[in-house]
Design a protein around this motif. Sequence first.
Motif, PDB file in Angstrom:
ATOM      1  N   PRO A 181       0.824  -1.213   0.000  1.00  0.00           N
ATOM      2  CA  PRO A 181       0.000   0.000   0.000  1.00  0.00           C
ATOM      3  C   PRO A 181       0.858   1.264   0.000  1.00  0.00           C
ATOM      4  O   PRO A 181       1.928   1.291   0.602  1.00  0.00           O
ATOM      5  N   LEU A 182       0.403   2.277  -0.641  1.00  0.00           N
ATOM      6  CA  LEU A 182       1.046   3.563  -0.845  1.00  0.00           C
ATOM      7  C   LEU A 182       2.132   3.488  -1.916  1.00  0.00           C
ATOM      8  O   LEU A 182       2.214   4.377  -2.760  1.00  0.00           O
ATOM      9  N   LEU A 183       2.969   2.425  -1.885  1.00  0.00           N
ATOM     10  CA  LEU A 183       3.972   2.296  -2.936  1.00  0.00           C
ATOM     11  C   LEU A 183       3.306   2.223  -4.302  1.00  0.00           C
ATOM     12  O   LEU A 183       3.830   2.767  -5.284  1.00  0.00           O
ATOM     13  N   ASP A 184       2.133   1.576  -4.369  1.00  0.00           N
ATOM     14  CA  ASP A 184       1.463   1.463  -5.659  1.00  0.00           C
ATOM     15  C   ASP A 184       1.065   2.829  -6.205  1.00  0.00           C
ATOM     16  O   ASP A 184       1.170   3.084  -7.402  1.00  0.00           O
ATOM     17  N   ARG A 185       0.643   3.749  -5.319  1.00  0.00           N
ATOM     18  CA  ARG A 185       0.265   5.087  -5.775  1.00  0.00           C
ATOM     19  C   ARG A 185       1.480   5.888  -6.216  1.00  0.00           C
ATOM     20  O   ARG A 185       1.439   6.605  -7.221  1.00  0.00           O
ATOM     21  N   ILE A 186       2.550   5.778  -5.457  1.00  0.00           N
ATOM     22  CA  ILE A 186       3.788   6.473  -5.825  1.00  0.00           C
ATOM     23  C   ILE A 186       4.298   5.956  -7.166  1.00  0.00           C
ATOM     24  O   ILE A 186       4.713   6.722  -8.046  1.00  0.00           O
ATOM     25  N   TYR A 187       4.242   4.638  -7.323  1.00  0.00           N
ATOM     26  CA  TYR A 187       4.710   3.998  -8.553  1.00  0.00           C
ATOM     27  C   TYR A 187       3.875   4.452  -9.754  1.00  0.00           C
ATOM     28  O   TYR A 187       4.410   4.746 -10.827  1.00  0.00           O
ATOM     29  N   ASP A 188       2.557   4.523  -9.582  1.00  0.00           N
ATOM     30  CA  ASP A 188       1.695   4.982 -10.666  1.00  0.00           C
ATOM     31  C   ASP A 188       2.019   6.422 -11.063  1.00  0.00           C
ATOM     32  O   ASP A 188       2.127   6.746 -12.249  1.00  0.00           O
ATOM     33  N   ALA A 189       2.155   7.281 -10.064  1.00  0.00           N
ATOM     34  CA  ALA A 189       2.446   8.686 -10.346  1.00  0.00           C
ATOM     35  C   ALA A 189       3.780   8.835 -11.072  1.00  0.00           C
ATOM     36  O   ALA A 189       3.908   9.595 -12.045  1.00  0.00           O
ATOM     37  N   TYR A 190       4.762   8.087 -10.628  1.00  0.00           N
ATOM     38  CA  TYR A 190       6.085   8.122 -11.259  1.00  0.00           C
ATOM     39  C   TYR A 190       6.011   7.603 -12.687  1.00  0.00           C
ATOM     40  O   TYR A 190       6.566   8.202 -13.622  1.00  0.00           O
ATOM     41  N   SER A 191       5.309   6.487 -12.864  1.00  0.00           N
ATOM     42  CA  SER A 191       5.259   5.833 -14.169  1.00  0.00           C
ATOM     43  C   SER A 191       4.637   6.715 -15.233  1.00  0.00           C
ATOM     44  O   SER A 191       5.151   6.828 -16.355  1.00  0.00           O
ATOM     45  N   PHE A 192       3.509   7.347 -14.903  1.00  0.00           N
ATOM     46  CA  PHE A 192       2.742   8.046 -15.923  1.00  0.00           C
ATOM     47  C   PHE A 192       3.177   9.497 -16.125  1.00  0.00           C
ATOM     48  O   PHE A 192       2.735  10.141 -17.081  1.00  0.00           O
ATOM     49  N   THR A 193       4.033  10.010 -15.253  1.00  0.00           N
ATOM     50  CA  THR A 193       4.500  11.382 -15.431  1.00  0.00           C
ATOM     51  C   THR A 193       6.004  11.434 -15.725  1.00  0.00           C
ATOM     52  O   THR A 193       6.435  11.991 -16.739  1.00  0.00           O
ATOM     53  N   VAL A 194       6.804  10.812 -14.873  1.00  0.00           N
ATOM     54  CA  VAL A 194       8.256  10.930 -14.994  1.00  0.00           C
ATOM     55  C   VAL A 194       8.793  10.140 -16.190  1.00  0.00           C
ATOM     56  O   VAL A 194       9.595  10.661 -16.979  1.00  0.00           O
ATOM     57  N   ILE A 195       8.359   8.880 -16.340  1.00  0.00           N
ATOM     58  CA  ILE A 195       8.960   8.029 -17.372  1.00  0.00           C
ATOM     59  C   ILE A 195       8.745   8.579 -18.783  1.00  0.00           C
ATOM     60  O   ILE A 195       9.708   8.708 -19.553  1.00  0.00           O
ATOM     61  N   ALA A 201      12.879  13.483 -23.158  1.00  0.00           N
ATOM     62  CA  ALA A 201      14.105  14.266 -23.010  1.00  0.00           C
ATOM     63  C   ALA A 201      15.308  13.536 -23.599  1.00  0.00           C
ATOM     64  O   ALA A 201      16.185  14.157 -24.203  1.00  0.00           O
ATOM     65  N   VAL A 202      15.342  12.220 -23.437  1.00  0.00           N
ATOM     66  CA  VAL A 202      16.510  11.446 -23.868  1.00  0.00           C
ATOM     67  C   VAL A 202      16.428  11.083 -25.344  1.00  0.00           C
ATOM     68  O   VAL A 202      17.419  11.158 -26.076  1.00  0.00           O
ATOM     69  N   THR A 203      15.243  10.669 -25.807  1.00  0.00           N
ATOM     70  CA  THR A 203      15.119  10.160 -27.174  1.00  0.00           C
ATOM     71  C   THR A 203      14.378  11.114 -28.101  1.00  0.00           C
ATOM     72  O   THR A 203      14.329  10.890 -29.304  1.00  0.00           O
ATOM     73  N   GLY A 204      13.744  12.153 -27.537  1.00  0.00           N
ATOM     74  CA  GLY A 204      12.977  13.073 -28.346  1.00  0.00           C
ATOM     75  C   GLY A 204      11.540  12.664 -28.564  1.00  0.00           C
ATOM     76  O   GLY A 204      10.781  13.364 -29.237  1.00  0.00           O
ATOM     77  N   ASP A 205      11.143  11.515 -27.973  1.00  0.00           N
ATOM     78  CA  ASP A 205       9.782  11.015 -28.178  1.00  0.00           C
ATOM     79  C   ASP A 205       9.342  10.277 -26.917  1.00  0.00           C
ATOM     80  O   ASP A 205       9.891   9.228 -26.582  1.00  0.00           O
ATOM     81  N   GLY A 206       8.357  10.802 -26.222  1.00  0.00           N
ATOM     82  CA  GLY A 206       7.875  10.166 -25.004  1.00  0.00           C
ATOM     83  C   GLY A 206       6.803   9.129 -25.230  1.00  0.00           C
ATOM     84  O   GLY A 206       6.504   8.331 -24.334  1.00  0.00           O
ATOM     85  N   GLN A 207       6.208   9.073 -26.443  1.00  0.00           N
ATOM     86  CA  GLN A 207       5.085   8.172 -26.687  1.00  0.00           C
ATOM     87  C   GLN A 207       5.441   6.701 -26.529  1.00  0.00           C
ATOM     88  O   GLN A 207       4.659   5.931 -25.935  1.00  0.00           O
ATOM     89  N   PRO A 208       6.607   6.219 -27.006  1.00  0.00           N
ATOM     90  CA  PRO A 208       6.929   4.809 -26.792  1.00  0.00           C
ATOM     91  C   PRO A 208       6.951   4.425 -25.322  1.00  0.00           C
ATOM     92  O   PRO A 208       6.547   3.321 -24.951  1.00  0.00           O
ATOM     93  N   TYR A 209       7.371   5.339 -24.480  1.00  0.00           N
ATOM     94  CA  TYR A 209       7.463   5.022 -23.060  1.00  0.00           C
ATOM     95  C   TYR A 209       6.101   5.084 -22.387  1.00  0.00           C
ATOM     96  O   TYR A 209       5.863   4.387 -21.394  1.00  0.00           O
ATOM     97  N   ARG A 210       5.199   5.884 -22.918  1.00  0.00           N
ATOM     98  CA  ARG A 210       3.822   5.839 -22.406  1.00  0.00           C
ATOM     99  C   ARG A 210       3.208   4.475 -22.713  1.00  0.00           C
ATOM    100  O   ARG A 210       2.536   3.891 -21.878  1.00  0.00           O
TER     101      ARG A 210
END
Length: 255
Positions: A181-195, A201-210
């Motif tokens: 519990p709680l880690l799942d929410r942090i993980y979701d927020a990180y996954s869908f925003t940071v990744i 920033a690194v490859t010029g295209d964020g869509q593959p990572y989404r």
Amino acid sequence: MTNKPNQQDVAFGFRKVNEGDKQGLVNEVFSKVAARYDQMNDLMSGGLHRLWKDDLVAMLNPPKGQGAFNHLDVAGGTGDVAFRVLRAGGPNVRVTVADISPEMVSEGRSRAGTEGLLGRCSFTVGNAEALAFPDKSFDGYTIAFGIRNVTHIDRALAEAYRVLKPGGRFLCLEFSQVDIPLLDRIYDAYSFTVIPAVGKAVTGDGQPYRYLVESIRTFPKQEDFKGMMDDAGFANATYRNLTGGVVAIHSGWRI
């Protein structure tokens, strides 16, 4: 998009696409990220993917003596797992890497040449759902962060079982269901925003990572995937969660 006869819609991330189109869409994703795939894994996981892969190979435990060991690593185009298997085992360990992305295979073959491993490691373009190898060819089979991208997981599992020798081991390392519990929410927020942002920033295209993040959420949970392994015929199917269930290693044996 019009469905082709006798074909169904399947998940491509959170979208539904015709099953005949999914593999091409997946190939497009990996063609864009092949050159920086392992670098992005470092950024996305904070380097943890290296430890997870080390655990995977430790569970495989390739023989360190003179005995021959013929191993198959599927969806491992860059060679990251294959090279670990070679270094962990003895001189008669051989690894075949099969990946459906020509760009990923090219990247892996180039790296193997740089590291002087081409004599013990071969690369081929191949589909996990229809492997071009005879029955009972391999002593071990690994697939790391790849099985969630296939169109039909049950077919990939059936192929894994087919190409393994009796007594051969199947090991799958895959993102899974966080069980803290709680880690799942942090993980979701990180996954869908940071990744996706880091990917852009690194490859010029964020869509593959989404797509990669979305594909994690649509992959079967640990017990469900274990059930699919049971259905494919694997004996002693088990799994071990790592990092609170962010990833899991599933293990099974061909009897």
